[in-house]
Scaffold this motif. Structure first.
Motif, mmCIF file in Angstrom:
data_model
loop_
_atom_site.group_PDB
_atom_site.id
_atom_site.type_symbol
_atom_site.label_atom_id
_atom_site.label_comp_id
_atom_site.label_asym_id
_atom_site.label_seq_id
_atom_site.Cartn_x
_atom_site.Cartn_y
_atom_site.Cartn_z
ATOM 1 N N ALA A 23 0.818 -1.219 0.000
ATOM 2 C CA ALA A 23 0.000 0.000 0.000
ATOM 3 C C ALA A 23 0.848 1.264 0.000
ATOM 4 O O ALA A 23 0.443 2.288 -0.548
ATOM 5 C CB ALA A 23 -0.946 -0.002 1.191
ATOM 6 N N VAL A 24 2.037 1.210 0.583
ATOM 7 C CA VAL A 24 2.912 2.385 0.599
ATOM 8 C C VAL A 24 3.322 2.758 -0.833
ATOM 9 O O VAL A 24 3.388 3.937 -1.174
ATOM 10 C CB VAL A 24 4.148 2.129 1.487
ATOM 11 C CG1 VAL A 24 5.129 3.271 1.410
ATOM 12 C CG2 VAL A 24 3.715 1.880 2.920
ATOM 13 N N SER A 25 3.545 1.763 -1.670
ATOM 14 C CA SER A 25 3.888 2.034 -3.069
ATOM 15 C C SER A 25 2.729 2.707 -3.793
ATOM 16 O O SER A 25 2.941 3.583 -4.643
ATOM 17 C CB SER A 25 4.257 0.742 -3.787
ATOM 18 O OG SER A 25 5.411 0.180 -3.233
ATOM 19 N N LEU A 26 1.515 2.326 -3.463
ATOM 20 C CA LEU A 26 0.347 2.972 -4.059
ATOM 21 C C LEU A 26 0.290 4.435 -3.642
ATOM 22 O O LEU A 26 0.006 5.310 -4.458
ATOM 23 C CB LEU A 26 -0.938 2.246 -3.650
ATOM 24 C CG LEU A 26 -2.232 2.847 -4.172
ATOM 25 C CD1 LEU A 26 -2.257 2.844 -5.689
ATOM 26 C CD2 LEU A 26 -3.415 2.096 -3.612
ATOM 27 N N GLU A 27 0.572 4.711 -2.390
ATOM 28 C CA GLU A 27 0.589 6.092 -1.920
ATOM 29 C C GLU A 27 1.689 6.891 -2.622
ATOM 30 O O GLU A 27 1.508 8.070 -2.913
ATOM 31 C CB GLU A 27 0.792 6.135 -0.403
ATOM 32 C CG GLU A 27 -0.390 5.591 0.381
ATOM 33 C CD GLU A 27 -1.629 6.452 0.239
ATOM 34 O OE1 GLU A 27 -1.548 7.678 0.460
ATOM 35 O OE2 GLU A 27 -2.688 5.898 -0.106
ATOM 36 N N GLU A 28 2.813 6.266 -2.913
ATOM 37 C CA GLU A 28 3.886 6.947 -3.639
ATOM 38 C C GLU A 28 3.496 7.200 -5.095
ATOM 39 O O GLU A 28 3.840 8.236 -5.655
ATOM 40 C CB GLU A 28 5.175 6.135 -3.556
ATOM 41 C CG GLU A 28 5.770 6.147 -2.165
ATOM 42 C CD GLU A 28 6.946 5.196 -2.002
ATOM 43 O OE1 GLU A 28 7.305 4.500 -2.975
ATOM 44 O OE2 GLU A 28 7.495 5.152 -0.887
ATOM 45 N N CYS A 29 2.767 6.276 -5.704
ATOM 46 C CA CYS A 29 2.267 6.490 -7.072
ATOM 47 C C CYS A 29 1.320 7.693 -7.110
ATOM 48 O O CYS A 29 1.312 8.451 -8.078
ATOM 49 C CB CYS A 29 1.517 5.260 -7.576
ATOM 50 S SG CYS A 29 2.557 3.873 -8.016
ATOM 51 N N ALA A 30 0.556 7.857 -6.050
ATOM 52 C CA ALA A 30 -0.407 8.960 -5.991
ATOM 53 C C ALA A 30 0.283 10.318 -5.966
ATOM 54 O O ALA A 30 -0.321 11.327 -6.334
ATOM 55 C CB ALA A 30 -1.295 8.805 -4.762
ATOM 56 N N ARG A 31 1.524 10.362 -5.570
ATOM 57 C CA ARG A 31 2.254 11.632 -5.492
ATOM 58 C C ARG A 31 2.847 12.068 -6.827
ATOM 59 O O ARG A 31 3.386 13.175 -6.917
ATOM 60 C CB ARG A 31 3.385 11.519 -4.474
ATOM 61 C CG ARG A 31 2.896 11.346 -3.074
ATOM 62 C CD ARG A 31 4.056 11.357 -2.120
ATOM 63 N NE ARG A 31 3.662 10.683 -0.884
ATOM 64 C CZ ARG A 31 4.492 10.081 -0.087
ATOM 65 N NH1 ARG A 31 5.771 10.056 -0.351
ATOM 66 N NH2 ARG A 31 4.055 9.494 1.001
ATOM 67 N N THR A 32 2.787 11.230 -7.847
ATOM 68 C CA THR A 32 3.470 11.555 -9.104
ATOM 69 C C THR A 32 2.754 12.620 -9.924
ATOM 70 O O THR A 32 3.399 13.489 -10.485
ATOM 71 C CB THR A 32 3.666 10.299 -9.959
ATOM 72 O OG1 THR A 32 2.393 9.710 -10.230
ATOM 73 C CG2 THR A 32 4.557 9.303 -9.261
#
Length: 93
Positions: A23-32
């Protein structure tokens, strides 16, 4: 409404798969970018993640997975779930 040339529904499925794994990777994708932020906050993405990672009660499992009061993203971070993103040490004596 395309990200990287993919339709929104395909992108949401990819994001749900990423979120199920980490889920942390999904949150990082959201920041792009803004589009990724909007797509990653989609309820259908977080519903799939909650279904994959929830620990249903034995008494009413279907109800606990499909019916929820809080939005799915909030529920994911609030509820208990099996964690697969760490190192666990067990001491046997």
């Amino acid at each position: 409404n395309e990200v990287l040339g993919l339709p929104a529904d395909v992108t949401k499925n990819v994001l749900a798969w990423i979120g199920c794994l980490h889920a942390v990777s999904l949150e990082e994708c959201a920041r792009t970018c803004k589009k990724m932020y909007i797509l990653s906050r989609s309820p259908c993405v977080w519903r799939k993640i909650c279904k994959y990672s929830s620990i249903p009660s034995s008494k009413n499992a279907k109800y606990t997975i499909t019916k929820t009061i809080a939005p799915y993203r909030e529920r994911y971070f609030r509820d208990e779930r099996l964690r697969s993103d760490g190192i666990y040490i067990c001491k046997l004596s």
